[in-house]
Each structure stands twice: as C-alpha cells, then as structure tokens.
Design an enzyme around this catalytic site. Structure first.
Site, mmCIF file in Angstrom:
data_model
loop_
_atom_site.group_PDB
_atom_site.id
_atom_site.type_symbol
_atom_site.label_atom_id
_atom_site.label_comp_id
_atom_site.label_asym_id
_atom_site.label_seq_id
_atom_site.Cartn_x
_atom_site.Cartn_y
_atom_site.Cartn_z
ATOM 1 N NE ARG A 37 -4.231 -1.692 1.798
ATOM 2 C CZ ARG A 37 -5.185 -2.015 2.640
ATOM 3 N NH1 ARG A 37 -5.108 -1.641 3.906
ATOM 4 N NH2 ARG A 37 -6.218 -2.707 2.239
ATOM 5 C CE LYS A 199 -20.002 -13.144 8.407
ATOM 6 N NZ LYS A 199 -20.028 -11.795 8.988
ATOM 7 N N GLY A 375 -14.369 -3.076 0.844
ATOM 8 C CA GLY A 375 -15.725 -2.536 1.012
ATOM 9 C C GLY A 375 -16.041 -1.419 0.031
HETATM 10 P P1 ADP Z 1 -12.991 -10.804 -0.222
HETATM 11 O O1 ADP Z 1 -12.041 -10.342 0.849
HETATM 12 O O2 ADP Z 1 -12.286 -11.125 -1.504
HETATM 13 O O3 ADP Z 1 -14.162 -9.897 -0.403
HETATM 14 P P2 ADP Z 1 -14.415 -12.512 1.627
HETATM 15 O O4 ADP Z 1 -13.757 -11.814 2.760
HETATM 16 O O5 ADP Z 1 -15.861 -12.297 1.404
HETATM 17 O O6 ADP Z 1 -13.614 -12.225 0.267
HETATM 18 O O7 ADP Z 1 -14.258 -14.097 1.792
HETATM 19 C C1 ADP Z 1 -13.021 -14.703 1.996
HETATM 20 C C2 ADP Z 1 -13.095 -15.793 3.024
HETATM 21 O O8 ADP Z 1 -14.117 -16.729 2.719
HETATM 22 C C3 ADP Z 1 -11.802 -16.566 3.099
HETATM 23 O O9 ADP Z 1 -11.252 -16.430 4.389
HETATM 24 C C4 ADP Z 1 -12.227 -18.017 2.831
HETATM 25 O O10 ADP Z 1 -11.539 -18.958 3.632
HETATM 26 C C5 ADP Z 1 -13.704 -17.985 3.164
HETATM 27 N N1 ADP Z 1 -14.421 -19.075 2.493
HETATM 28 C C6 ADP Z 1 -14.579 -19.238 1.165
HETATM 29 N N2 ADP Z 1 -15.242 -20.368 0.894
HETATM 30 C C7 ADP Z 1 -15.514 -20.957 2.073
HETATM 31 C C8 ADP Z 1 -16.180 -22.182 2.458
HETATM 32 N N3 ADP Z 1 -16.696 -23.004 1.547
HETATM 33 N N4 ADP Z 1 -16.282 -22.435 3.784
HETATM 34 C C9 ADP Z 1 -15.768 -21.598 4.705
HETATM 35 N N5 ADP Z 1 -15.137 -20.444 4.403
HETATM 36 C C10 ADP Z 1 -14.995 -20.123 3.107
#
Ligand code: ADP
Ligand code: MG
Length: 395
Positions: A37, A199, A375
């Site tokens: 960053r 989520k 976000g």
């Molecule tokens: P981003 O940061 O790219 O927006 P998120 O924070 O929404 O992504 O999601 C990332 C997290 O989701 C990771 O820590 C990953 O381990 C978790 N994850 C993805 N698929 C699963 C799954 N099937 N079960 C549990 N956790 C999951």
C-alpha cells in the site's frame, strides 16, 4: 460533475494535503509486514514532490480507540516511506496540535510531513467539525488517493474537503474510478460476475445490483452453500447462514425474472475439518452429515472456467473456497487463471482476499484491474455514491 486529477492541480510551492491508505499489516515487532500500500501511493507522492509541493501525508492505521496508542503509530510506515523515496519524512507527534502545526509551517518546497495516525483523534471517524477544520488549516490543496477509505465519511475523507481551495484525485483513486466505472456503463458482453467468499449477508446488495447489469452470475465459496440450502440441498456441517435462506431464495427468484442465469456449484471438495490435509471430491448430493464443503469441485471449476473464457467483461469478488489452505485452494486458483487466460476480456477483481488469491496464483499482471478497495469497491460496483469520491467533485 468532474473530478480533477493531481496533474491538473496547482501544487508548486503549495501545502498539499494527501490522504493515503497506509493501513498496512504490521509484524509483532511493529515492522511493516507488507508495504504494497505504501508502494502503491509512490507515484502520486513522487509527482507532488517533483513539482515542489509541500506535502502533508495522512492516513489511519488499525483501530486505535480515538486516542494515541503506540501500537498503532505510523512511525514504521514513515520509516519505510523514507527508505523507498530516499527522502526525509517528518512524522508529527499527533495528527493535529501544536507539534503538527509547527512541522507543517516549517515545510519547504518538496519536503514531506507525515501526520501521526488520524484515528489517534476521535474527530476523525466522528467527522467532527473542529478536527476537520484543523486538518484543513494545514492545506491549500487537498488530494485523495485512499480509495479504500472512500466509502467512509470521515474528517480526512469528507469533512475537511470543503475548507480547502483546490481538490482532486491522486493516480490510484483516479485509476479505481476509471476502471470500476467501466463496469457500471456500457460493457462488452457477455458480462459475467463471479461471486464467492464467506457470507451472503456481506454481498446481497452487490448481487442484487449485479443482477440488473450482468448476463450471468457464478456463485462459489461459503456463500454458495446458503443458496444451495435455500434450494433444498443438504450440505452436512458446511458454513450456512440459516437466517438468510429467505433472502437467498428471493434473490434467486429475482435473478430469474431479470433473465440472469445464476450458476451454483455441482460438486465440492469436502472434509470434516478445515485443518484436514486433503479433501474428498463429491457431487452436490453426496456431502455426509459430518462433512463441510470447503471448495468448489473440479467439475464446477471447469464449468466456471469455460464460462469465463467466453465472457468479454468479468467482475470477480470472493474466493471459491478456503484458499488459505492448499487442500481447498484449487477452485479459487482455477478462477484466477481463467480470468488471466482470457486476454480479450476486461477483468476486474475486487476484495482483499480475492486480490490476495490472484497474487498467490501469480497472475496479477494479467488482470485488467485489481481493485484495492474491499468494502469501497463493492459499494462502487453496487452503484452507491461514495462520500469520499462525491467530496472531490467540482461543479
Ligand atoms: P474478499 O475479501 O475477496 O471480499 P471474503 O472476505 O468475502 O472475500 O471471503 C473470503 C473468506 O471466505 C476466506 O477467508 C475463505 O476462507 C472464506 N471461504 C470461502 N469459501 C468458504 C467455504 N466453503 N467455507 C468456509 N469459508 C470459506
Ligand atoms: Mg475478505
């Protein structure tokens, strides 16, 4: 409405307040664990220094509780910035106050001050008037290069801006706005969204908005479990948001009415624990009661990759599985490689974990735009007005 770029602003000999995102991970010994960053902000900083600005750089770091906390000092960040630039960086003792005022008043053309962590003062997040005015009193020109903080109306991103004569976007901010805007306007089709991650609840807004613009939405990750359960599948001990099943069902219905196809996983890599060294591949109906779906399976990954290969515009947010564990990373890396291999498409990846996955897959330079916002990227793609961007607009 227009936003000026840093090249359009009168900065020679002026005091320029530059809001950056130096919210970097630290090591336990309070060193900088990852300076990407800091490096990302160098083009804007170097440009301003070269043009003889008196630069006041400001950022937040971590979550100190509105009071000075040595654990969150920007001191290691200032030291790394000085190393990279080969210039002196003067760290103030507080974000505002007598010490900061003195450092800023003494700046000569081309010199750099770094204000101490903005969140050492409660006025930053509260966006309070006296704090905003104090920050503005240091500056003749305001430049924002902190896209990742643009969805928050804080004193340094919104409150202070109207008290500064000239304002504009740094190179990073400008690039984010340019590429993310492309996805909101006319795009080459097929336009595909690939959404995954932890989520459904984090991303229902963006899913809803994407379903008004894309041709197809591919869903993986833990979020897919909730959609599959909403359609009646049994998924053992998989991560599912039971309280979001109704919302998931209504999204699927709305997408269908809008003529947008939603593709969900047909097979998985499952295990009884995230700590398992390996997983078992199984079809949608075959998850045992004590198992969890931790990655999309090979058939799903191939299907998703084929869709991505045919697309002309792709937005990806959210890993397809627990990619932090090698046993459950294949689906996520397959998606990353499929985006990289499609050289005809505009490909945009947003989200901290998704961008990390692209980098781990070694294909970062083959993606059209990696959005650093998290976000902020999602809110932008959702079509929301980001207060930190709106504040930069000149009539
Ligand atoms: P981003 O940061 O790219 O927006 P998120 O924070 O929404 O992504 O999601 C990332 C997290 O989701 C990771 O820590 C990953 O381990 C978790 N994850 C993805 N698929 C699963 C799954 N099937 N079960 C549990 N956790 C999951
Ligand atoms: Mg994340």
């Amino acid at each position: 409405m227009a936003i000026l770029g840093v090249k359009d602003l009168p900065v020679e000999g002026k005091r320029v307040f530059l809001r950056v995102d130096f919210n970097v991970p630290l090591t336990p010994a309070r060193g900088v664990a990852d300076d990407s960053r800091i490096r990302a902000a160098i083009p804007t900083i170097q440009h301003l220094v070269d043009r003889g600005a008196r630069l006041i750089v400001a950022s937040h770091l971590g979550r100190p509780k509105g009071a000075p906390d040595p654990a969150f000092s920007l001191e290691p960040v200032g030291a790394r910035l000085a190393d990279i630039l080969g210039n002196e960086v003067l760290l103030t003792d507080e974000p505002v106050g007598d010490g900061a005022r003195k450092v800023v008043a003494d700046l000569r053309d081309g010199q750099i001050a770094l204000l101490e962590n903005l969140r050492f003062h409660p006025g930053e997040e509260a966006n309070d008037e006296p704090f905003a005015r104090a920050l503005a009193s240091y500056a003749d020109v305001y430049v924002n290069d902190a896209f990742g903080a643009a969805h928050r109306a804080h004193a340094s991103t919104v409150g202070m801006v109207r008290y500064v004569a000239d304002k504009g976007a740094g190179f990073l901010m400008d690039k984010e706005i340019r590429f993310l805007s492309k996805l909101l306007g006319e795009v080459d089709r097929p336009y595909l969204a690939v959404i995954g991650g932890a989520k459904v609840s984090d991303k229902l807004g963006v899913l809803d908005s994407l379903s008004t613009r894309t041709d197809k939405i591919l869903i993986g990750g833990a979020m897919a479990n909730t959609f599959l359960k909403a359609r009646g599948a049994s998924l053992g001990k998989s991560k599912i948001e039971e309280d979001k099943l109704a919302l998931a069902r209504s999204f699927l219905k709305k997408a269908e009415e809008r003529g947008v196809q939603v593709l969900l996983p047909r097979d998985f890599v499952v295990a009884t624990s995230m700590d398992a060294a390996t997983g078992r591949t199984c079809a949608l109906g075959g998850v045992d009661a004590d198992e969890m779906a931790l990655d999309i399976g090979p058939e799903t990954a191939r299907g998703f990759a084929d869709e991505i290969a045919r697309a002309r515009t792709v937005f990806w947010n959210g890993p397809m599985g627990v990619f932090e564990r090698p046993a459950f990373a294949a689906g996520t890396f397959a998606v990353a490689r499929a985006l990289a291999d499609n050289e005809r498409a505009v490909t945009v990846v947003g989200g901290g974990d998704s961008v990390a996955a692209v980098e781990q897959a070694g294909v970062a330079d083959k993606i059209t735009h990696l959005s650093t916002g998290g976000g902020a990227s999602l809110e932008f793609i959702e079509g929301k007005t980001l207060p930190g961007i709106a504040a930069l607009e000149t009539a």
